[in-house]
Design an enzyme around this catalytic site. Structure first.
Site, PDB file in Angstrom:
ATOM      1  N   LYS A 175       0.854  -1.197   0.000  1.00 14.43           N
ATOM      2  CA  LYS A 175       0.000   0.000   0.000  1.00 14.43           C
ATOM      3  C   LYS A 175       0.885   1.239   0.000  1.00 14.43           C
ATOM      4  CE  LYS A 175      -1.613   2.982   2.831  1.00 14.43           C
ATOM      5  NZ  LYS A 175      -1.630   4.201   2.001  1.00 14.43           N
ATOM      6  N   GLY A 228       6.988   5.982   8.249  1.00 12.99           N
ATOM      7  CA  GLY A 228       6.057   7.094   8.432  1.00 12.99           C
ATOM      8  C   GLY A 228       6.280   7.739   9.790  1.00 12.99           C
ATOM      9  N   SER A 229       5.213   8.294  10.339  1.00 12.55           N
ATOM     10  CA  SER A 229       5.378   9.038  11.598  1.00 12.55           C
ATOM     11  C   SER A 229       5.432   8.094  12.801  1.00 12.55           C
ATOM     12  CB  SER A 229       4.209  10.003  11.785  1.00 12.55           C
ATOM     13  OG  SER A 229       3.044   9.272  12.088  1.00 12.55           O
ATOM     14  N   VAL A 232       1.832   7.117  14.055  1.00 15.97           N
ATOM     15  CA  VAL A 232       1.197   6.010  13.321  1.00 15.97           C
ATOM     16  C   VAL A 232       1.946   4.698  13.593  1.00 15.97           C
ATOM     17  CG1 VAL A 232       0.606   5.123  11.024  1.00 15.97           C
ATOM     18  CG2 VAL A 232       0.238   7.536  11.564  1.00 15.97           C
ATOM     19  N   GLY A 233       3.260   4.778  13.689  1.00 14.22           N
ATOM     20  CA  GLY A 233       4.062   3.580  13.973  1.00 14.22           C
ATOM     21  C   GLY A 233       3.636   2.904  15.272  1.00 14.22           C
ATOM     22  N   GLU A 250      10.138   2.496  10.565  1.00 17.27           N
ATOM     23  CA  GLU A 250      11.109   3.551  10.270  1.00 17.27           C
ATOM     24  C   GLU A 250      10.356   4.853  10.465  1.00 17.27           C
ATOM     25  OE1 GLU A 250      14.232   3.946  10.458  1.00 17.27           O
ATOM     26  OE2 GLU A 250      14.168   1.978   9.494  1.00 17.27           O
ATOM     27  N   CYS A 284      12.923  11.994   6.402  1.00 15.23           N
ATOM     28  CA  CYS A 284      13.064  11.560   7.801  1.00 15.23           C
ATOM     29  C   CYS A 284      14.430  11.978   8.299  1.00 15.23           C
ATOM     30  CB  CYS A 284      12.997  10.054   7.941  1.00 15.23           C
ATOM     31  SG  CYS A 284      11.715   9.307   7.013  1.00 15.23           S
ATOM     32  N   GLU A 385       9.073  16.850  15.157  1.00 23.97           N
ATOM     33  CA  GLU A 385       9.351  16.757  13.721  1.00 23.97           C
ATOM     34  C   GLU A 385       8.386  17.665  12.956  1.00 23.97           C
ATOM     35  OE1 GLU A 385       8.608  12.933  11.710  1.00 23.97           O
ATOM     36  OE2 GLU A 385      10.546  13.247  10.740  1.00 23.97           O
TER      37      GLU A 385
HETATM   38  C1  UN1 Z   1      13.816   9.192   4.260  1.00 29.59           C
HETATM   39  O1  UN1 Z   1      13.962  10.372   4.504  1.00 29.59           O
HETATM   40  O2  UN1 Z   1      12.774   8.590   4.600  1.00 29.59           O
HETATM   41  O3  UN1 Z   1      19.591   9.473   3.377  1.00 29.59           O
HETATM   42  C2  UN1 Z   1      14.797   8.369   3.530  1.00 29.59           C
HETATM   43  C3  UN1 Z   1      18.708   9.993   2.716  1.00 29.59           C
HETATM   44  C4  UN1 Z   1      18.008   9.206   1.641  1.00 29.59           C
HETATM   45  C5  UN1 Z   1      16.910   8.384   2.228  1.00 29.59           C
HETATM   46  C6  UN1 Z   1      15.984   9.165   3.086  1.00 29.59           C
HETATM   47  N1  UN1 Z   1      18.947   8.384   0.933  1.00 29.59           N
HETATM   48  O4  UN1 Z   1      18.340  11.133   2.931  1.00 29.59           O
END
Ligand code: UN1
Length: 495
Positions: A175, A228-229, A232-233, A250, A284, A385
Protein backbone atom coordinates in the site's frame (compact mmCIF):
# COMPACT_ATOMS: atom_id res chain seq x y z
CA UNK A 1 -8.93 13.44 -19.23
CA UNK A 2 -6.76 12.27 -16.33
CA UNK A 3 -5.28 8.79 -16.50
CA UNK A 4 -7.20 6.17 -14.56
CA UNK A 5 -5.11 3.74 -12.50
CA UNK A 6 -6.03 0.43 -10.90
CA UNK A 7 -5.07 -1.94 -8.12
CA UNK A 8 -3.10 -5.06 -8.99
CA UNK A 9 -4.59 -8.05 -7.20
CA UNK A 10 -4.26 -11.77 -7.88
CA UNK A 11 -2.52 -11.17 -11.18
CA UNK A 12 -5.10 -8.70 -12.53
CA UNK A 13 -5.43 -4.94 -12.85
CA UNK A 14 -8.74 -4.15 -11.15
CA UNK A 15 -10.79 -1.27 -9.73
CA UNK A 16 -11.66 -1.07 -6.06
CA UNK A 17 -14.59 -3.40 -5.36
CA UNK A 18 -16.62 -0.41 -4.19
CA UNK A 19 -15.89 1.38 -7.47
CA UNK A 20 -14.78 4.45 -5.49
CA UNK A 21 -11.81 6.57 -6.57
CA UNK A 22 -9.59 9.42 -5.40
CA UNK A 23 -7.62 12.08 -7.26
CA UNK A 24 -3.90 12.61 -7.11
CA UNK A 25 -2.87 16.21 -7.86
CA UNK A 26 0.40 17.99 -8.51
CA UNK A 27 1.50 19.91 -5.40
CA UNK A 28 3.23 22.50 -7.61
CA UNK A 29 0.06 23.09 -9.60
CA UNK A 30 -3.11 22.02 -7.89
CA UNK A 31 -5.11 22.31 -11.13
CA UNK A 32 -3.22 19.39 -12.61
CA UNK A 33 -4.57 15.93 -11.91
CA UNK A 34 -1.81 13.31 -12.12
CA UNK A 35 -4.26 10.42 -12.04
CA UNK A 36 -7.44 8.90 -10.65
CA UNK A 37 -6.87 5.95 -8.30
CA UNK A 38 -9.01 3.26 -6.70
CA UNK A 39 -10.12 4.10 -3.17
CA UNK A 40 -9.89 0.59 -1.83
CA UNK A 41 -11.25 -1.02 1.30
CA UNK A 42 -10.94 -4.12 3.44
CA UNK A 43 -12.46 -6.39 0.78
CA UNK A 44 -9.70 -5.42 -1.67
CA UNK A 45 -7.08 -6.13 0.97
CA UNK A 46 -8.66 -9.51 1.70
CA UNK A 47 -8.40 -10.45 -1.99
CA UNK A 48 -4.80 -9.23 -2.17
CA UNK A 49 -3.75 -11.15 0.95
CA UNK A 50 -5.47 -14.31 -0.27
CA UNK A 51 -3.55 -14.08 -3.56
CA UNK A 52 -0.24 -13.44 -1.82
CA UNK A 53 -0.85 -16.33 0.56
CA UNK A 54 -1.68 -18.68 -2.30
CA UNK A 55 1.39 -17.59 -4.27
CA UNK A 56 3.79 -18.05 -1.35
CA UNK A 57 4.51 -21.78 -1.80
CA UNK A 58 5.31 -21.36 -5.49
CA UNK A 59 7.34 -18.18 -5.15
CA UNK A 60 9.46 -19.51 -2.31
CA UNK A 61 10.25 -22.60 -4.43
CA UNK A 62 11.95 -20.41 -7.05
CA UNK A 63 15.69 -20.64 -6.27
CA UNK A 64 16.94 -17.49 -4.56
CA UNK A 65 19.59 -16.75 -7.23
CA UNK A 66 16.81 -16.80 -9.83
CA UNK A 67 14.70 -14.45 -7.71
CA UNK A 68 17.75 -12.21 -7.51
CA UNK A 69 18.06 -12.23 -11.31
CA UNK A 70 14.47 -11.00 -11.59
CA UNK A 71 15.38 -8.08 -9.31
CA UNK A 72 18.36 -7.38 -11.56
CA UNK A 73 16.02 -7.16 -14.56
CA UNK A 74 13.80 -4.80 -12.57
CA UNK A 75 16.90 -2.67 -11.94
CA UNK A 76 17.66 -2.63 -15.68
CA UNK A 77 14.09 -1.50 -16.43
CA UNK A 78 14.43 1.25 -13.82
CA UNK A 79 17.59 2.38 -15.62
CA UNK A 80 15.71 2.49 -18.94
CA UNK A 81 12.78 4.40 -17.49
CA UNK A 82 14.73 6.55 -15.02
CA UNK A 83 13.99 9.92 -16.63
CA UNK A 84 10.33 9.18 -17.27
CA UNK A 85 9.82 8.04 -13.67
CA UNK A 86 11.72 11.04 -12.28
CA UNK A 87 9.42 13.41 -14.20
CA UNK A 88 6.30 11.60 -13.06
CA UNK A 89 7.57 11.66 -9.47
CA UNK A 90 8.26 15.40 -9.60
CA UNK A 91 4.72 16.00 -10.87
CA UNK A 92 3.34 13.73 -8.22
CA UNK A 93 5.15 14.95 -5.11
CA UNK A 94 7.04 18.08 -6.07
CA UNK A 95 10.73 17.50 -5.34
CA UNK A 96 13.16 18.74 -7.96
CA UNK A 97 14.34 16.58 -10.87
CA UNK A 98 17.88 16.17 -9.54
CA UNK A 99 16.36 14.58 -6.46
CA UNK A 100 13.71 12.47 -8.17
CA UNK A 101 16.45 11.08 -10.42
CA UNK A 102 18.38 10.28 -7.24
CA UNK A 103 15.30 8.59 -5.80
CA UNK A 104 15.03 6.29 -8.84
CA UNK A 105 18.79 5.67 -8.67
CA UNK A 106 18.41 4.51 -5.07
CA UNK A 107 15.89 1.96 -6.39
CA UNK A 108 18.35 0.84 -9.08
CA UNK A 109 21.13 0.43 -6.52
CA UNK A 110 18.79 -1.55 -4.27
CA UNK A 111 17.84 -3.83 -7.17
CA UNK A 112 21.47 -4.60 -7.99
CA UNK A 113 22.21 -5.29 -4.33
CA UNK A 114 19.28 -7.75 -4.35
CA UNK A 115 20.78 -9.44 -7.41
CA UNK A 116 23.95 -10.18 -5.43
CA UNK A 117 22.09 -11.10 -2.29
CA UNK A 118 20.12 -13.77 -4.17
CA UNK A 119 23.41 -15.68 -4.39
CA UNK A 120 24.43 -14.99 -0.80
CA UNK A 121 21.82 -15.02 1.96
CA UNK A 122 24.49 -16.68 4.03
CA UNK A 123 23.83 -19.05 6.87
CA UNK A 124 26.47 -20.28 9.29
CA UNK A 125 28.06 -23.64 9.89
CA UNK A 126 29.12 -24.09 13.47
CA UNK A 127 30.84 -27.00 15.22
CA UNK A 128 28.66 -29.32 17.26
CA UNK A 129 29.46 -30.17 20.89
CA UNK A 130 28.89 -33.83 19.97
CA UNK A 131 30.91 -36.06 17.62
CA UNK A 132 29.55 -36.96 14.18
CA UNK A 133 27.03 -34.18 14.23
CA UNK A 134 26.73 -31.13 11.97
CA UNK A 135 25.17 -27.78 12.92
CA UNK A 136 24.13 -25.02 10.57
CA UNK A 137 21.66 -22.20 10.01
CA UNK A 138 19.81 -21.29 6.85
CA UNK A 139 17.48 -18.42 6.02
CA UNK A 140 13.90 -19.24 5.20
CA UNK A 141 11.11 -17.03 3.82
CA UNK A 142 8.40 -15.96 6.23
CA UNK A 143 5.21 -15.54 4.20
CA UNK A 144 3.14 -12.49 3.31
CA UNK A 145 4.77 -9.10 3.83
CA UNK A 146 2.55 -6.03 4.26
CA UNK A 147 4.46 -3.02 2.89
CA UNK A 148 3.24 0.49 3.75
CA UNK A 149 5.30 3.36 2.34
CA UNK A 150 5.43 7.17 2.55
CA UNK A 151 5.31 9.80 -0.20
CA UNK A 152 8.70 11.47 0.28
CA UNK A 153 10.71 8.69 -1.42
CA UNK A 154 8.06 7.20 -3.68
CA UNK A 155 10.44 4.79 -5.46
CA UNK A 156 13.42 4.35 -3.14
CA UNK A 157 11.53 3.34 -0.02
CA UNK A 158 9.22 0.81 -1.71
CA UNK A 159 12.32 -0.75 -3.32
CA UNK A 160 14.14 -0.89 0.05
CA UNK A 161 11.35 -3.11 1.30
CA UNK A 162 9.99 -4.99 -1.71
CA UNK A 163 13.26 -6.10 -3.36
CA UNK A 164 14.51 -7.81 -0.18
CA UNK A 165 11.06 -9.26 0.60
CA UNK A 166 10.73 -10.83 -2.85
CA UNK A 167 14.37 -11.91 -2.97
CA UNK A 168 13.94 -13.65 0.39
CA UNK A 169 10.95 -15.58 -1.05
CA UNK A 170 8.15 -13.65 0.65
CA UNK A 171 5.09 -12.44 -1.23
CA UNK A 172 3.86 -8.88 -0.97
CA UNK A 173 0.80 -6.73 -0.36
CA UNK A 174 1.85 -3.15 -1.04
CA UNK A 175 0.00 0.00 0.00
CA UNK A 176 1.81 3.13 -1.18
CA UNK A 177 1.05 6.59 0.19
CA UNK A 178 -2.06 8.06 -1.39
CA UNK A 179 -0.01 11.14 -2.33
CA UNK A 180 2.29 9.08 -4.58
CA UNK A 181 0.33 6.18 -6.06
CA UNK A 182 1.48 6.71 -9.67
CA UNK A 183 5.18 6.10 -9.03
CA UNK A 184 4.25 3.01 -7.02
CA UNK A 185 2.19 1.72 -9.93
CA UNK A 186 5.13 2.07 -12.31
CA UNK A 187 7.27 0.11 -9.86
CA UNK A 188 4.76 -2.74 -9.84
CA UNK A 189 4.60 -2.70 -13.66
CA UNK A 190 8.37 -3.02 -13.71
CA UNK A 191 8.39 -5.91 -11.24
CA UNK A 192 5.88 -7.75 -13.42
CA UNK A 193 7.79 -7.08 -16.62
CA UNK A 194 10.97 -8.28 -14.91
CA UNK A 195 9.32 -11.61 -14.20
CA UNK A 196 7.99 -11.53 -10.65
CA UNK A 197 5.19 -14.09 -10.34
CA UNK A 198 2.10 -11.86 -10.73
CA UNK A 199 0.25 -13.16 -7.66
CA UNK A 200 3.37 -12.54 -5.52
CA UNK A 201 3.06 -8.75 -5.82
CA UNK A 202 -0.27 -7.14 -4.96
CA UNK A 203 -0.87 -3.40 -5.03
CA UNK A 204 -3.78 -1.85 -3.13
CA UNK A 205 -4.28 1.92 -3.27
CA UNK A 206 -6.08 3.88 -0.60
CA UNK A 207 -5.88 5.45 2.83
CA UNK A 208 -3.84 4.40 5.84
CA UNK A 209 -6.69 4.04 8.31
CA UNK A 210 -8.65 1.82 5.91
CA UNK A 211 -6.30 -0.10 3.58
CA UNK A 212 -3.23 0.21 5.80
CA UNK A 213 -4.97 -0.99 8.94
CA UNK A 214 -6.73 -3.80 7.06
CA UNK A 215 -3.27 -5.08 6.06
CA UNK A 216 -1.83 -4.64 9.55
CA UNK A 217 -4.65 -6.53 11.25
CA UNK A 218 -5.10 -9.26 8.62
CA UNK A 219 -4.39 -12.65 10.25
CA UNK A 220 -2.70 -13.98 7.10
CA UNK A 221 -0.14 -11.16 6.91
CA UNK A 222 3.01 -12.29 8.70
CA UNK A 223 5.03 -9.11 8.83
CA UNK A 224 4.70 -5.38 8.37
CA UNK A 225 7.30 -2.95 7.13
CA UNK A 226 6.22 0.66 7.61
CA UNK A 227 7.88 4.04 7.10
CA UNK A 228 6.06 7.09 8.43
CA UNK A 229 5.38 9.04 11.60
CA UNK A 230 6.09 7.78 15.12
CA UNK A 231 2.43 8.35 16.06
CA UNK A 232 1.20 6.01 13.32
CA UNK A 233 4.06 3.58 13.97
CA UNK A 234 2.88 3.13 17.56
CA UNK A 235 -0.67 2.35 16.41
CA UNK A 236 0.65 -0.17 13.87
CA UNK A 237 2.97 -1.82 16.35
CA UNK A 238 0.21 -2.24 18.92
CA UNK A 239 -2.25 -3.64 16.37
CA UNK A 240 0.28 -5.99 14.74
CA UNK A 241 1.68 -7.01 18.12
CA UNK A 242 -1.61 -8.64 19.05
CA UNK A 243 -0.93 -11.34 16.46
CA UNK A 244 2.83 -11.44 17.14
CA UNK A 245 3.57 -10.15 13.66
CA UNK A 246 7.11 -9.14 12.87
CA UNK A 247 7.16 -5.36 12.48
CA UNK A 248 9.85 -3.05 11.10
CA UNK A 249 9.23 0.64 11.77
CA UNK A 250 11.11 3.55 10.27
CA UNK A 251 9.69 6.62 11.97
CA UNK A 252 10.30 10.27 12.79
CA UNK A 253 13.47 12.24 13.27
CA UNK A 254 14.66 15.56 14.63
CA UNK A 255 18.09 15.37 13.11
CA UNK A 256 20.80 17.86 13.96
CA UNK A 257 24.01 19.06 12.41
CA UNK A 258 26.70 20.26 14.81
CA UNK A 259 29.23 22.83 13.55
CA UNK A 260 32.29 23.11 15.79
CA UNK A 261 34.55 26.16 15.99
CA UNK A 262 37.30 24.42 14.00
CA UNK A 263 34.99 23.27 11.19
CA UNK A 264 35.49 24.03 7.52
CA UNK A 265 32.64 26.53 7.42
CA UNK A 266 32.12 26.52 3.65
CA UNK A 267 31.73 22.75 3.74
CA UNK A 268 29.41 22.90 6.74
CA UNK A 269 27.33 25.53 4.94
CA UNK A 270 26.87 23.34 1.85
CA UNK A 271 25.92 20.51 4.19
CA UNK A 272 23.24 22.34 6.12
CA UNK A 273 21.69 23.90 3.00
CA UNK A 274 21.34 20.47 1.42
CA UNK A 275 20.28 18.76 4.65
CA UNK A 276 17.68 21.34 5.70
CA UNK A 277 16.17 22.48 2.41
CA UNK A 278 16.75 19.50 0.09
CA UNK A 279 13.45 17.70 -0.57
CA UNK A 280 11.89 20.88 0.92
CA UNK A 281 12.89 19.49 4.32
CA UNK A 282 10.63 16.49 3.86
CA UNK A 283 13.02 13.68 4.66
CA UNK A 284 13.06 11.56 7.80
CA UNK A 285 16.75 12.40 7.71
CA UNK A 286 16.33 16.16 7.09
CA UNK A 287 18.43 18.55 9.16
CA UNK A 288 15.90 20.35 11.30
CA UNK A 289 18.30 21.58 13.97
CA UNK A 290 21.63 23.33 13.54
CA UNK A 291 23.81 23.31 16.64
CA UNK A 292 26.43 26.03 16.34
CA UNK A 293 29.52 26.59 18.45
CA UNK A 294 29.35 30.10 19.93
CA UNK A 295 32.71 31.07 18.43
CA UNK A 296 31.42 30.65 14.87
CA UNK A 297 27.78 31.42 15.56
CA UNK A 298 27.48 34.95 14.13
CA UNK A 299 29.72 34.34 11.16
CA UNK A 300 28.08 31.05 10.14
CA UNK A 301 24.58 32.41 10.58
CA UNK A 302 25.34 35.34 8.26
CA UNK A 303 26.68 32.95 5.65
CA UNK A 304 23.65 30.68 6.02
CA UNK A 305 20.95 33.33 5.80
CA UNK A 306 22.66 34.94 2.84
CA UNK A 307 22.72 31.66 0.91
CA UNK A 308 19.33 30.32 2.03
CA UNK A 309 17.62 33.56 1.02
CA UNK A 310 18.75 32.92 -2.56
CA UNK A 311 17.29 29.43 -2.89
CA UNK A 312 15.21 29.38 -6.04
CA UNK A 313 11.71 28.11 -5.31
CA UNK A 314 9.36 26.75 -7.99
CA UNK A 315 8.12 23.82 -10.01
CA UNK A 316 10.67 21.01 -9.76
CA UNK A 317 10.40 20.28 -13.49
CA UNK A 318 12.30 23.53 -14.12
CA UNK A 319 15.97 22.48 -13.95
CA UNK A 320 17.02 25.82 -12.47
CA UNK A 321 14.72 25.45 -9.44
CA UNK A 322 16.38 24.40 -6.16
CA UNK A 323 13.37 23.77 -3.93
CA UNK A 324 9.90 22.50 -4.84
CA UNK A 325 6.60 22.68 -2.97
CA UNK A 326 5.57 20.74 0.12
CA UNK A 327 3.37 17.74 -0.43
CA UNK A 328 -0.13 19.10 0.21
CA UNK A 329 -2.22 21.81 1.80
CA UNK A 330 -2.61 20.20 5.21
CA UNK A 331 1.14 19.62 5.50
CA UNK A 332 1.74 23.26 4.62
CA UNK A 333 -0.67 24.26 7.38
CA UNK A 334 1.18 22.08 9.87
CA UNK A 335 4.46 23.75 8.89
CA UNK A 336 3.00 27.22 9.16
CA UNK A 337 1.49 26.37 12.50
CA UNK A 338 4.93 25.35 13.78
CA UNK A 339 6.24 28.74 12.69
CA UNK A 340 3.56 30.39 14.81
CA UNK A 341 4.44 28.11 17.72
CA UNK A 342 8.12 29.07 17.37
CA UNK A 343 7.29 32.76 17.50
CA UNK A 344 5.04 32.29 20.51
CA UNK A 345 7.82 30.36 22.27
CA UNK A 346 10.14 33.32 21.83
CA UNK A 347 12.37 32.18 18.97
CA UNK A 348 13.38 34.79 16.37
CA UNK A 349 12.72 34.38 12.66
CA UNK A 350 15.68 35.42 10.53
CA UNK A 351 14.39 34.05 7.24
CA UNK A 352 11.06 33.04 5.72
CA UNK A 353 8.20 32.04 7.96
CA UNK A 354 5.42 32.20 5.42
CA UNK A 355 3.89 30.57 2.38
CA UNK A 356 5.44 31.40 -0.99
CA UNK A 357 3.02 32.55 -3.67
CA UNK A 358 5.06 34.38 -6.30
CA UNK A 359 3.73 34.01 -9.86
CA UNK A 360 2.90 30.43 -10.80
CA UNK A 361 3.70 29.29 -7.28
CA UNK A 362 0.33 30.63 -6.11
CA UNK A 363 -1.15 27.50 -7.69
CA UNK A 364 0.79 25.13 -5.43
CA UNK A 365 1.77 24.43 -1.82
CA UNK A 366 5.03 26.33 -1.60
CA UNK A 367 6.69 27.50 1.61
CA UNK A 368 9.68 29.77 2.12
CA UNK A 369 12.98 28.43 3.46
CA UNK A 370 12.66 29.33 7.12
CA UNK A 371 15.30 29.81 9.80
CA UNK A 372 14.73 30.38 13.51
CA UNK A 373 17.45 31.57 15.90
CA UNK A 374 17.38 32.02 19.69
CA UNK A 375 15.96 28.52 19.85
CA UNK A 376 16.18 26.79 23.23
CA UNK A 377 16.51 23.00 23.40
CA UNK A 378 13.15 22.52 25.13
CA UNK A 379 11.09 24.51 22.62
CA UNK A 380 8.63 22.53 20.52
CA UNK A 381 10.37 23.68 17.31
CA UNK A 382 13.55 22.04 18.69
CA UNK A 383 11.77 18.86 19.78
CA UNK A 384 9.06 17.94 17.29
CA UNK A 385 9.35 16.76 13.72
CA UNK A 386 8.08 19.51 11.38
CA UNK A 387 8.71 17.86 7.98
CA UNK A 388 9.18 21.06 6.04
CA UNK A 389 11.84 23.67 5.18
CA UNK A 390 12.21 24.95 8.74
CA UNK A 391 15.57 25.03 10.50
CA UNK A 392 16.00 25.75 14.23
CA UNK A 393 19.41 27.12 15.24
CA UNK A 394 20.80 26.51 18.73
CA UNK A 395 23.96 27.98 20.26
CA UNK A 396 26.36 25.90 22.40
CA UNK A 397 29.72 26.55 24.03
CA UNK A 398 31.52 23.20 23.68
CA UNK A 399 31.37 19.67 22.31
CA UNK A 400 29.79 18.14 25.41
CA UNK A 401 26.97 20.63 25.32
CA UNK A 402 26.54 20.15 21.56
CA UNK A 403 26.16 16.39 21.96
CA UNK A 404 23.84 16.83 24.95
CA UNK A 405 21.58 19.16 22.94
CA UNK A 406 21.71 16.83 19.93
CA UNK A 407 20.69 13.86 22.08
CA UNK A 408 17.95 15.75 23.89
CA UNK A 409 14.95 14.68 21.81
CA UNK A 410 12.85 11.53 21.72
CA UNK A 411 14.15 10.70 18.24
CA UNK A 412 17.46 9.29 17.01
CA UNK A 413 17.69 8.78 13.25
CA UNK A 414 20.46 10.77 11.61
CA UNK A 415 23.11 13.16 12.93
CA UNK A 416 26.10 15.10 11.73
CA UNK A 417 29.15 16.90 13.02
CA UNK A 418 31.54 19.19 11.17
CA UNK A 419 34.94 19.31 12.82
CA UNK A 420 38.57 18.85 11.81
CA UNK A 421 39.49 17.48 15.22
CA UNK A 422 39.79 13.70 15.11
CA UNK A 423 39.28 13.43 18.87
CA UNK A 424 36.01 15.36 18.71
CA UNK A 425 34.88 13.27 15.76
CA UNK A 426 35.47 9.98 17.57
CA UNK A 427 33.79 11.25 20.73
CA UNK A 428 30.76 12.22 18.64
CA UNK A 429 30.69 8.81 16.90
CA UNK A 430 30.59 7.16 20.30
CA UNK A 431 28.26 9.47 22.23
CA UNK A 432 25.65 10.62 19.72
CA UNK A 433 22.42 8.70 20.19
CA UNK A 434 21.38 8.03 16.61
CA UNK A 435 21.21 5.20 14.12
CA UNK A 436 23.33 7.17 11.63
CA UNK A 437 26.19 9.62 12.23
CA UNK A 438 27.96 11.58 9.50
CA UNK A 439 31.36 13.18 10.04
CA UNK A 440 31.79 16.21 7.79
CA UNK A 441 28.71 15.35 5.78
CA UNK A 442 25.05 16.39 6.09
CA UNK A 443 22.36 14.34 7.82
CA UNK A 444 20.99 13.13 4.49
CA UNK A 445 22.60 10.90 1.92
CA UNK A 446 22.28 7.31 3.12
CA UNK A 447 23.58 4.66 0.69
CA UNK A 448 21.31 1.71 -0.03
CA UNK A 449 23.72 -1.02 1.02
CA UNK A 450 24.27 0.27 4.56
CA UNK A 451 21.91 -0.30 7.48
CA UNK A 452 19.38 2.53 7.76
CA UNK A 453 17.30 3.28 10.82
CA UNK A 454 17.24 4.95 14.17
CA UNK A 455 17.15 4.59 17.93
CA UNK A 456 14.60 5.72 20.51
CA UNK A 457 11.21 6.66 19.01
CA UNK A 458 12.59 6.57 15.48
CA UNK A 459 11.98 2.86 15.27
CA UNK A 460 11.77 -0.51 16.93
CA UNK A 461 15.31 -1.72 16.45
CA UNK A 462 15.18 -3.03 12.90
CA UNK A 463 17.29 -1.64 10.10
CA UNK A 464 16.56 -1.29 6.42
CA UNK A 465 19.20 -1.22 3.73
CA UNK A 466 21.97 -3.68 2.94
CA UNK A 467 22.15 -7.04 4.64
CA UNK A 468 19.98 -5.96 7.57
CA UNK A 469 16.87 -5.83 5.38
CA UNK A 470 17.48 -9.48 4.48
CA UNK A 471 17.55 -10.36 8.16
CA UNK A 472 14.16 -8.75 8.61
CA UNK A 473 12.48 -10.41 5.64
CA UNK A 474 13.69 -13.92 6.41
CA UNK A 475 13.71 -16.18 9.41
CA UNK A 476 16.69 -18.12 10.73
CA UNK A 477 16.33 -21.89 10.76
CA UNK A 478 18.73 -23.91 12.87
CA UNK A 479 19.52 -27.39 11.56
CA UNK A 480 21.28 -30.32 13.29
CA UNK A 481 22.38 -33.36 11.33
CA UNK A 482 23.40 -36.32 13.50
CA UNK A 483 25.33 -38.87 11.47
CA UNK A 484 26.55 -40.95 14.45
CA UNK A 485 23.77 -43.52 14.03
CA UNK A 486 22.87 -43.40 17.71
CA UNK A 487 20.98 -41.19 20.12
CA UNK A 488 23.35 -38.48 21.31
CA UNK A 489 21.94 -36.39 24.13
CA UNK A 490 23.29 -32.83 24.15
CA UNK A 491 24.51 -31.58 27.52
CA UNK A 492 24.40 -35.17 28.87
CA UNK A 493 26.29 -37.73 26.81
CA UNK A 494 29.32 -35.47 26.35
CA UNK A 495 29.70 -34.78 30.09
C1 UN1 B 1 13.82 9.19 4.26
O1 UN1 B 1 13.96 10.37 4.50
O2 UN1 B 1 12.77 8.59 4.60
O3 UN1 B 1 19.59 9.47 3.38
C2 UN1 B 1 14.80 8.37 3.53
C3 UN1 B 1 18.71 9.99 2.72
C4 UN1 B 1 18.01 9.21 1.64
C5 UN1 B 1 16.91 8.38 2.23
C6 UN1 B 1 15.98 9.17 3.09
N1 UN1 B 1 18.95 8.38 0.93
O4 UN1 B 1 18.34 11.13 2.93
Amino acid sequence: MAKKYQNFINGQWVDARSGETFENRNPANWDEIVGIFPKSGKEDVDAAVAAARKAFDKWKAVPAPQRGEIMKRAGDLLVERKEEIARLMTREMGKILVETRGDVQEGIDTAYYAFGEGRRMFGRTVPSELPNKFNMTTRIPIGVAGIITPWNFPMAIPTWKIFPALTCGDTVVFKPASDTPATATVFVEILLEAGVMPEAINLVHGGGSTVGMAIVTHPDVNMISFTGSSAVGKVINAAAGKDLKRVSLELGGKNAQIVMDDANLELALEGVLWGAFGTTGQRCTATSRLILHEKVYDKFLDMLVERASKIKIGNGLDESVEMGPVINESQREIIHNYVKIGLEEGATLVLGGDVYEEGECAKGWFYQPTIFVDVKPNMRIAQEEIFGPVLSVLKVSDLDEAIKVLNGTKYGLSSSIYTQDVNAAFKAMRDIEAGITYINGPTIGAECHMPFGGVKETGNGHREGGWSAYDFFSEVKTIYVDYSGRLQRAQIDNR
